[in-house]
Write a protein that holds these residues in place. Structure first.
Motif, PDB file in Angstrom:
ATOM      1  N   SER A  59       0.841  -1.195   0.000  1.00  0.00           N
ATOM      2  CA  SER A  59       0.000   0.000   0.000  1.00  0.00           C
ATOM      3  C   SER A  59       0.870   1.236   0.000  1.00  0.00           C
ATOM      4  O   SER A  59       2.004   1.229   0.483  1.00  0.00           O
ATOM      5  N   GLU A  60       0.318   2.318  -0.576  1.00  0.00           N
ATOM      6  CA  GLU A  60       1.030   3.594  -0.555  1.00  0.00           C
ATOM      7  C   GLU A  60       0.931   4.253   0.808  1.00  0.00           C
ATOM      8  O   GLU A  60       1.672   5.195   1.109  1.00  0.00           O
ATOM      9  N   LEU A  61       0.010   3.781   1.646  1.00  0.00           N
ATOM     10  CA  LEU A  61      -0.132   4.342   2.991  1.00  0.00           C
ATOM     11  C   LEU A  61       1.060   3.958   3.858  1.00  0.00           C
ATOM     12  O   LEU A  61       1.628   2.869   3.722  1.00  0.00           O
ATOM     13  N   SER A  62       1.440   4.846   4.763  1.00  0.00           N
ATOM     14  CA  SER A  62       2.494   4.519   5.714  1.00  0.00           C
ATOM     15  C   SER A  62       1.986   3.459   6.671  1.00  0.00           C
ATOM     16  O   SER A  62       0.772   3.242   6.817  1.00  0.00           O
ATOM     17  N   ILE A  63       2.896   2.781   7.346  1.00  0.00           N
ATOM     18  CA  ILE A  63       2.499   1.744   8.292  1.00  0.00           C
ATOM     19  C   ILE A  63       1.645   2.339   9.401  1.00  0.00           C
ATOM     20  O   ILE A  63       0.668   1.716   9.861  1.00  0.00           O
ATOM     21  N   GLU A  64       1.921   3.571   9.809  1.00  0.00           N
ATOM     22  CA  GLU A  64       1.129   4.216  10.858  1.00  0.00           C
ATOM     23  C   GLU A  64      -0.290   4.475  10.372  1.00  0.00           C
ATOM     24  O   GLU A  64      -1.269   4.235  11.098  1.00  0.00           O
TER      25      GLU A  64
END
Length: 787
Positions: A59-64
């Motif tokens: 995913s392009e989302l950060s892990i946070e």
């Protein structure tokens, strides 16, 4: 999944993580801590298992953000809300991972902590703490961390009047007779994040003693030895004394040296927030994998080594330091030196076995300690005492006598300096006789062999000079300290060195009082990095010499400064008692040799290089990119092709180095030891505190960007970099120790300095505003609050 400290037993602690376990033990000992509730690792496991497809998807989302996108269970949110109704706001949420605050690794600063929270913010803070277990910098710190679990600590936040840390042993010297308190006014989070300069207090404390003597030791008076203040108001001495005594009590209960965080509320009540062993205290690394270090050799090769240059120097080093039988029996069988990504490394495994530590004293010899990675150095400093491995010493002595190894060294501790004087005379005579017109291949090959022989003789003297400089330096520093004198003003060269005379000529060049031809005739053999045979010499790049002259011309006359400094040194040395004066004079002589020898070795290497340059020109091939065993005269087309391929590989590696992508300072077996990029602690090498902007100097070509008073951050420096010390405000080096070139020159020029700060050229960026303390070996980032 949610428990108060009174609801769990010691058997339950593995389910709550390291920080929670420390708080539970403090609570059991009756120590005051903030009101606390714990979230177990079961909650973490349940959450990760339920949401793993989302959390660990591509995913392009950060892990946070991925963690925040997956809500906690409604039941757990309700229970949190109910429990926290009984807590006063603001609140604190802290990580408590398995292994955190442990004996082997502290994970200090790796995971998230959230302060000044309202109740409605707690759920997001918990998710962010969990997410931090998978952060890239945590993986660099410990590649196995993401396989672990994390508990959570939720507490009432103390509205602090004072906060800080206590180290029950001195973390810099390793002395168990000293205790350190660092504190700031207000909350202490900025202190542990290196954003605030703390007040520093050093106490003399009773040492741990065997049980029958503990009652006597307990009666010894705790007293303040030293303090360094930055706060407007000073912490009450009664508070500091109470802190020190409570900390000694806790140490006795834990049975080991501790690192304690504390706060004092508005009612002057002391709260302890954390208790953990001083990292690596009890670990014995002698059975671990082979350790390789760039220390010592890395300082002499600031550019990638060429294959030919390394194959010329490596046998000379191996001849002196290799003990194959000892290595095979006790040290894993590794070679003594190697090349890795263009950088020479020394097998420093042996220093684990040769080090020792008298009870409560510093590890010795210091030079050996500096050859180990930071976590092993800290392990040695923090332990109360330690024996060397006598089997290794025995094996070395056995080989030494069997092979008459003393004949390979100029080993006399008191007269090695005389051997240098003889060698210097022989070298000058050799260069005068042999440095003739180059025209015959066979004669040139003979001269190259003679240069090798002279290099063997040089290293015989030089290696012992370095060792003796370290021995006499450490002993003199101890004697001066015992006499109530600050060692640093006394322990510097007591003669004008050739490097200083070189700076005088450069200054005159910049002022128009000397010619470029004069400077090149005297100092054209100088190079950016001295042991790299094919390093560019000044006479090959006169433009750089002109730039150095212009740089120095902006400063005061270095000849006046150096002459006045030498006069002041001789004056204070003459005032010492007779026996101490003799000792200090001997140390000063060896410190002079420490730099002088490298200057003259440059002369030999330039002679050596010119012969190889002639052969390269004669055969029209870049022979420097072939090892000696691959060079066969006459040079065939195949050999020439291999040389050209080697040249391309070397040039690609050089570009990587220039961009700051140099090899790791240490290898463990075949793998680089990851740099801890949040580490702002190194080895203090030159006293003083300076505030300034950072200037990263990856290569000598970057010096044109150095501005007056900036703090230069470098991998290492060589004698030819010395003019920069007149312009810089301070220096931070990734490599080096107390007697590395940069350390010696920094003390001579009264320039605050730190060595051994791993990853410094990556930690900082150009323009960063920092404060450097050369005594404590500490750096604080700005924006900094000076209290």
């Amino acid at each position: 999944m949610l428990f108060f400290l009174d609801q769990i037993s010691e058997q339950d602690l593995p389910k709550f993580g390291g920080k929670a376990a420390g708080l539970w033990k403090l609570h059991q000992l009756g120590i005051r801590i903030p009101k606390t509730v714990l979230l177990s690792t079961d909650a973490f496991e349940h959450y990760v298992e339920k949401n793993k497809d989302t959390l660990f998807s591509q995913s392009e989302l950060s892990i946070e953000d991925r963690f925040l996108s997956c809500p906690l269970s409604e039941d757990l949110v309700k229970r949190l809300k109910s429990v926290l109704q009984g807590f006063q706001q603001p609140l604190v949420v802290r990580s408590s991972a398995i292994g955190e605050d442990g004996k082997k690794k502290s994970f200090a600063g790796q995971f998230k902590t959230f302060l000044s929270l309202k109740q409605v913010d707690v759920v997001d803070a918990v998710l962010k703490c969990w997410a931090s277990l998978y952060a890239s910098h945590v993986h660099s710190y410990d590649s196995n961390a993401s396989k672990g679990k994390m508990g959570i600590v939720i507490q009432e936040q103390i509205e602090a009047s004072w906060s800080g840390v206590v180290f029950t042993v001195n973390p810099q010297s390793g002395s168990w007779s000293e205790l350190v308190i660092e504190c700031v006014q207000g909350a202490g989070e900025q202190l542990v994040s290196a954003h605030v300069i703390p007040d520093f207090y050093l106490f003399r404390r009773p040492r741990p003693l065997p049980f029958p003597l503990r009652r006597i030791a307990a009666k010894l008076r705790m007293r303040l030895l030293d303090k360094k203040l930055t706060s407007v108001d000073e912490a009450p001495e009664s508070l500091l004394m109470e802190l020190a005594k409570k900390s000694i009590f806790l140490e006795s209960k834990y049975g080991e040296a501790l690192d304690l965080e504390w706060s004092v509320d508005e009612h002057d009540r002391i709260f302890f927030l954390q208790a953990r062993p001083i990292t690596q205290m009890q670990t014995d690394h002698r059975g671990e994998d082979i350790i390789w270090t760039r220390q010592f050799l890395g300082e002499r090769w600031g550019v990638p080594a060429t294959a030919l240059g390394w194959s010329e120097i490596q046998p000379i080093i191996e001849h002196l330091i290799a003990y194959p039988q000892t290595s095979s029996l006790f040290l894993g069988g590794g070679e003594s030196t190697r090349l890795y990504q263009g950088s020479p490394y020394i097998n420093s495994t042996i220093f684990r076995h040769l080090l020792f530590k008298l009870p409560g004293a510093e590890p010795a010899p210091r030079f050996f300690l500096e050859m180990l990675p930071p976590h092993e150095r800290q392990s040695w400093k923090s332990r109360y005492g330690g024996f060397p491995d006598w089997r290794v010493y025995g094996s070395i002595f056995q080989t030494t006598f069997k092979e008459r190894r003393w004949e390979r060294f100029r080993w006399n501790l008191f007269t090695n300096w005389r051997a240098w004087e003889n060698y210097e005379s022989q070298l000058s005579q050799f260069l005068e006789q042999e440095d003739t017109e180059l025209k015959d291949k066979d004669e040139i090959c003979l001269q190259i062999q003679k240069a090798r022989d002279m290099a063997y003789e040089y290293v015989k003297v030089h290696v012992c000079s370095l060792l003796f400089a370290n021995i006499w330096y450490q002993y003199s520093a101890w004697r001066l300290d015992q006499s109530g004198l600050e060692p640093e003003p006394y322990l510097t060269s007591n003669r004008i060195s050739s490097t200083q005379r070189c700076n005088w000529q450069l200054w005159k060049l910049g002022k128009g009082q000397s010619s470029l031809d004069t400077v090149l005739e005297l100092y054209g053999h100088r190079a950016e990095f001295s042991w790299a045979i094919f390093s560019e010499r000044w006479c090959e790049n006169p433009k750089r010499v002109i730039e150095l002259g212009q740089l120095l011309a902006k400063e005061e006359d270095p000849q006046v400064r150096d002459t006045e400094a030498l006069l002041a040194l001789n004056t204070i040395t003459d005032e010492l008692p007779y026996d101490l004066r003799l000792l200090v004079r001997l140390t000063q002589r060896y410190l002079y040799l420490r730099e002088e020898q490298r200057f003259h070795f440059d002369r030999l290497l330039w002679f050596w290089k010119k012969r190889w340059l002639w052969l390269e020109d004669f055969y029209q091939a870049p022979l420097r990119h072939l090892s000696l065993k691959d060079i066969n005269f006459p040079i065939s087309a195949e050999i020439k092709d291999r040389a050209e391929q080697g040249q391309k590989s070397w040039e690609d590696l050089l570009q990587k180095w220039k961009k700051g992508n140099q090899p790791s300072d240490f290898l463990m077996g075949e793998f680089p030891l990851n740099d801890q990029l949040n580490q702002l602690q190194g080895l203090g090498i030159s006293e003083g505190r300076i505030e300034g902007k950072v200037r990263i100097l990856n290569t000598f070509e970057d010096v044109e960007h150095l501005q007056e008073g900036e703090i230069m951050v470098v991998t290492t420096v060589d004698p030819s970099w010395t003019p920069l010390f007149l312009k810089a405000g301070g220096v931070i080096m990734e490599l080096g120790g107390m007697l590395s070139h940069g350390a010696v020159v920094a003390r001579e020029y009264k320039l605050p300095g730190i060595a051994g700060m791993r990853g410094a050229t990556h930690i900082f960026k150009n323009g960063d505003e920092i404060i450097l303390d050369g005594r404590m070996g500490r750096v604080w980032r700005k924006p900094t609050v000076l209290l």
